[in-house]
Scaffold this active site. Structure first.
Site, short mmCIF file in Angstrom:
data_model
loop_
_atom_site.label_atom_id
_atom_site.label_comp_id
_atom_site.label_asym_id
_atom_site.label_seq_id
_atom_site.Cartn_x
_atom_site.Cartn_y
_atom_site.Cartn_z
N ASP A 620 73.53 31.10 32.64
CA ASP A 620 72.55 32.05 33.17
C ASP A 620 73.09 32.98 34.27
OD1 ASP A 620 71.17 30.48 31.44
OD2 ASP A 620 69.38 30.28 32.66
N GLU A 851 66.52 18.49 36.84
CA GLU A 851 67.38 19.44 36.12
C GLU A 851 68.71 19.63 36.84
OE1 GLU A 851 67.02 23.97 34.28
OE2 GLU A 851 65.67 23.33 35.87
#
Length: 880
Positions: A620, A851
């Site tokens: 990302d 996460e």
């Protein structure tokens, strides 16, 4: 029992709810088509008639031929290749996956990944169930929308997640929601009288939560709730095969005696019945049952908005029929003809235990005539308790056998770490979903003008998901990591998942990287992520578990593995798809110079991002060249292609394919492993660090600026560039820099390996007490926001999947002869201890797997529970 519902109330109030549902719905309409006919303007001569007749005959013949061609080649042949399935045998049609016994066993599952709990069938149009719960005595239930249904971080549950789940037949989940402490257990059962898909039962034990010492210290007061409403609903996405009969034996006098709630028929399941029994309660008084059944209406999509529908109807009932001065939320007790949705509300005083039982019936059996009470008894009360205990013991024994080695050198695990490892595995297996629908694909850039979004083909996907609360859908590069864990637990299940993914490949060899299939998945995805671009890649991480299969075949001579024939058959049938996938990567993602590669999809025109994201890389916002161009060289993609080339060579060799087929892959792998060539493209000699290459400047900042937009001055945060960019190696050290090490491209005896190990373990760069962080503090974008509202993601945080790759690389190098084996051994032990101890501590202290983890404190951050690759801690714990 008080019955105050009526059909008009149900239908009228249900239709009102679509105005207040969270997702807008529009009524479908039909257009009337008209035809115009014209009379001939003049007579046609015989010759003209004959000639026209010949034209008509020829045209008719062509139409017939076209129809035959269309029928034999299929409608997909007339679609663009980007929207056409690859012409190769489907992997989901393999005998082991089409085995009737396997299909029957896997028909039902907790496949509704985005809910706290939901069951569905693995069919395009599903028979499904779901759970909701709330306080029926509090006005805050309505004011604060405090009805639990879809898993959400906004609900702020103290913890929820599967602590046991085998992916097939059994699961146990613990949920702590404010005042409610719940344990939910699910089990599937195949008896002599079971029909298609077998039977299943759900047990819910609910009690008042006990305050922790931390809550007491904060001044938290004990809750006042004494009751809870549990709502289990059923819905059929297609028209029921036989009409539903709601409470066919009448309303129960005592839920402790049990109640048949509804019966029906479904194309996949056949005849079925649904029951409930209150197995235990706080006192002698039984719980209360209320219900509602109605038909789904396409224009309102009640099943998609079942929570809002229920709350609206309960509020309407409350307004029309206030039973007393006390606030009470109950369903109105009524059923509409043609129902295919049924909600059943059981309200109990705590503590209580409620069992729900689904029975499938053999062909020709009427549940009302057959008296299924003995079958219900087998799946409720004391007998259910015994069945659940047996499955729990079977899970623990299987886990020990699969993950806890007893040989020399096997890591010793304390009980706490074992429990977290079991929960990690269970959360991954319990979150596996089944989806059906079509992806949305953009065939040309928006700048080309006109509509560019088209449907892919309708297809199923059986897949794990990264996060039930935040990402309850399939992600391509995540799945490669997921299957490293799943294949160790259940190899056939893993092949089933990989088969579904590879069957999504189009004629060019492309697979959409994010799978948003079906309306239930789509309603939780921001619009910007829905449409997929067929020029955009995602790391080919599926080669990791697939290469494990090939190595399994290579060890066949010394192996007693019963799975070997199925593995060989899978790989042989997968070969054409793997070739197409590899070819697509090697052509579309090729870089500007030989043996270089470039991720597509970066925005070269935006001034709203500090560093334009590279979503296709999976990393990302990891810093790349500041100004995207087609001259970029991306190190991580080059290393992924080295892995893919090696994998293709190993797979081909394991299958005994001819040398002329495998040699090109072996040759490419050797070329991409060439260290001098790699260094010429990506190594910075001064620092010894591997880096990306592109048009870059370090002199970029985000600033607030005023702009005149349509006559109004508005303040916006934009990127401001100082020193103009130049082509250079991007001066950032982080996960991308590690990829030559992570993919084991460095020779064991090389000086280069020693240098990279030294960089890896430098605490000023990536090494922390909690694991390897994603970006060094020496990088200018460390922990920097990418936009005014886009916090750092891969800019310093610790990610478990990359730490797992680092551990497997270190494990490889510590076992190789060479001068760096001892250094690799020490790094392996320290890194494994650091990651495991931190993840275990966070899970035990805060109730979740996360996460990512903060590199300064080790604290879990971002989405949770993260049921995806963070579950790799189970393999770390096992030393695998």
């Amino acid at each position: 029992m008080h019955r105050d519902g009526c059909q008009s109330l149900i239908t009228q109030t249900a239709r009102k709810q679509h105005h207040s549902m969270t997702v807008g719905m529009t009524s479908s309409g039909k257009q009337a088509l008209t035809k115009k006919t014209e009379e001939p303007a003049k007579r046609i001569s015989r010759t003209g008639t004959w000639r026209i007749s010949l034209v008509y005959i020829a045209a008719a013949a062509l139409m017939v031929l076209a129809a035959i061609y269309f029928k034999t080649r299929g409608p997909g042949h007339f679609k663009p290749p980007e929207l056409t399935p690859l012409r190769a045998p489907k992997l989901t049609s393999l005998p082991e996956l089409k085995d009737p016994q396997y299909e029957d066993k896997m028909l039902w599952g907790s496949y509704r990944s985005g809910l706290y709990f939901g069951m569905r069938t693995r069919t395009p149009k599903s028979l499904l169930s779901g759970l909701m719960w709330f306080n029926p005595d509090s006005v805050d239930t309505l004011r604060g929308q405090r009805v639990r249904h879809a898993a959400s971080q906004d609900d702020e549950l103290s913890t929820y997640g599967w602590v046991r789940h085998d992916g097939e037949s059994y699961g146990r989940q613990v949920l702590v929601d404010g005042e409610y402490n719940m344990t939910l257990q699910m089990v599937k059962h195949f008896g002599e009288e079971s029909g298609t898909g077998g039977d299943w039962a759900v047990r819910i034990l609910v009690s008042r939560a006990v305050l922790t010492q931390a809550q007491i210290a904060k001044g938290t007061r004990p809750g006042s709730s004494k009751r809870v409403s549990l709502v289990m609903y059923l819905g059929d996405e297609e028209a029921p095969r036989t009409p539903w009969r709601v409470l066919p034996q009448g309303e129960p006098e005592d839920l402790k005696e049990g109640s048949m709630l509804v019966t029906g028929g479904n194309k996949a399941v056949g005849t079925w019945s649904f029951h409930t029994v209150q197995s235990a309660s706080a006192g002698k008084k039984a719980g209360r049952l209320d219900y509602l059944a109605l038909p789904d209406e396409p224009q309102y999509q009640y099943l998609l908005h079942i929570k809002e529908l229920m709350m609206g109807i309960m509020y309407e009932r409350l307004e029309r029929n206030p039973s007393s001065d006390k606030f009470r939320l109950y369903l109105p007790n009524g059923a509409t003809t043609g129902s295919n949705i049924g909600l059943f509300q059981v309200t109990v005083s705590m503590p209580a235990t409620v069992d729900f039982v689904f029975l499938s019936h053999q062909k020709g059996v009427d549940p009302l005539l057959a008296d299924p009470s003995s079958r219900v008894e087998e799946l409720s009360g004391a007998k259910l308790t015994a069945l659940l205990q047996r499955h729990e013991q079977q899970f623990d024994s299987r886990f020990d056998k699969s993950f806890l080695s007893s040989g020399p050198g096997a890591p010793a695990l304390d009980e706490e770490t074992q429990e977290v490892a079991k929960a990690a595995l269970s959360n991954l297996l319990g979150s596996m979903g089944y989806f059906y629908g079509t992806s949305q694909v953009r065939l040309r850039p928006p700048s080309a003008g006109g509509s560019s979004v088209h449907n892919y083909w309708d297809a199923p996907l059986y897949s794990a998901v990264p996060s039930r609360s935040f990402f309850p859908r399939g992600f391509l590069w995540d799945e490669g990591f997921h299957q490293l864990l799943v294949q160790r637990w259940n190899a056939r299940m893993s092949r089933d998942v990989i088969a579904h993914w590879l069957d999504l490949m189009n004629t060019h060899g492309w697979i959409p990287r994010e799978q948003i299939l079906g309306k239930e998945a789509a309603q939780r995805v921001p619009a910007e992520f829905v449409v997929q671009d067929p020029s955009h890649a995602n790391p080919p991480s599926l080669f990791l578990p697939i290469m494990n299969m090939a190595r399994q075949l290579q060890r066949a001579a010394a192996s007693q593995d019963a799975d070997l024939p199925e593995v060989q058959q899978f790989l042989r049938q997968a070969w054409p798809r793997l070739e197409a996938w590899y070819r697509w990567f090697n052509t579309t993602q090729a870089g500007p110079v030989p043996t270089s590669y470039r991720w597509h999809g970066r925005n070269s025109t935006t001034n709203l991002e500090l560093n334009p994201k590279t979503l296709t890389s999976g990393l990302d916002d990891y810093p790349r060249a500041s100004h995207p161009t087609d001259q970029e060289r991306h190190l991580d993609l080059r290393c992924w292609m080295a892995l893919a080339s090696e994998a293709m060579a190993i797979i081909g060799e394991a299958l005994g394919l001819p040398a002329h087929t495998t040699e090109p892959y072996r040759s490419t792998a050797d070329t991409l492993r060439n260290i001098p060539l790699l260094a010429s493209l990506h190594l910075d000699p001064g620092s010894g660090q591997y880096r990306d290459y592109g048009l870059h400047t370090e002199d970029v900042v985000l600033q607030r600026r005023n702009y005149n937009l349509e006559g109004k001055m508005q303040e916006m945060t934009v990127r401001v560039v100082g020193t103009p960019p130049t082509y250079q190696l991007v001066p950032c050290f982080g996960y991308v820099s590690l990829f030559p090490l992570l993919m084991r491209l460095l020779p064991p005896s090389s000086e280069e390996l020693g240098r990279q190990l030294e960089l890896l373990r430098d605490p000023q760069l990536l090494w922390t007490p909690f694991g390897i962080r994603s970006l060094s503090p020496t990088c200018s974008l460390y922990k920097k926001y990418n936009t005014a509202h886009d916090p750092p993601y891969w800019r310093g945080q610790i990610w478990i999947n990359i730490n797992y790759l680092a551990l497997t690389a270190l494990d490889h190098y510590r076992s190789q002869e060479g001068p760096w084996a001892a250094s690799a051994q020490q790094a392996y032990e320290e890194l494994r201890t650091a990651v495991l101890s931190n993840v275990v501590a966070e899970y035990k202290g805060r109730g979740y797997l996360y996460e990512q983890y903060d590199d300064a404190s080790g604290r879990g951050v971002s989405s949770h529970p993260f049921t995806g690759w963070t579950a790799l801690v189970a393999l770390m714990a096992a030393g695998k």
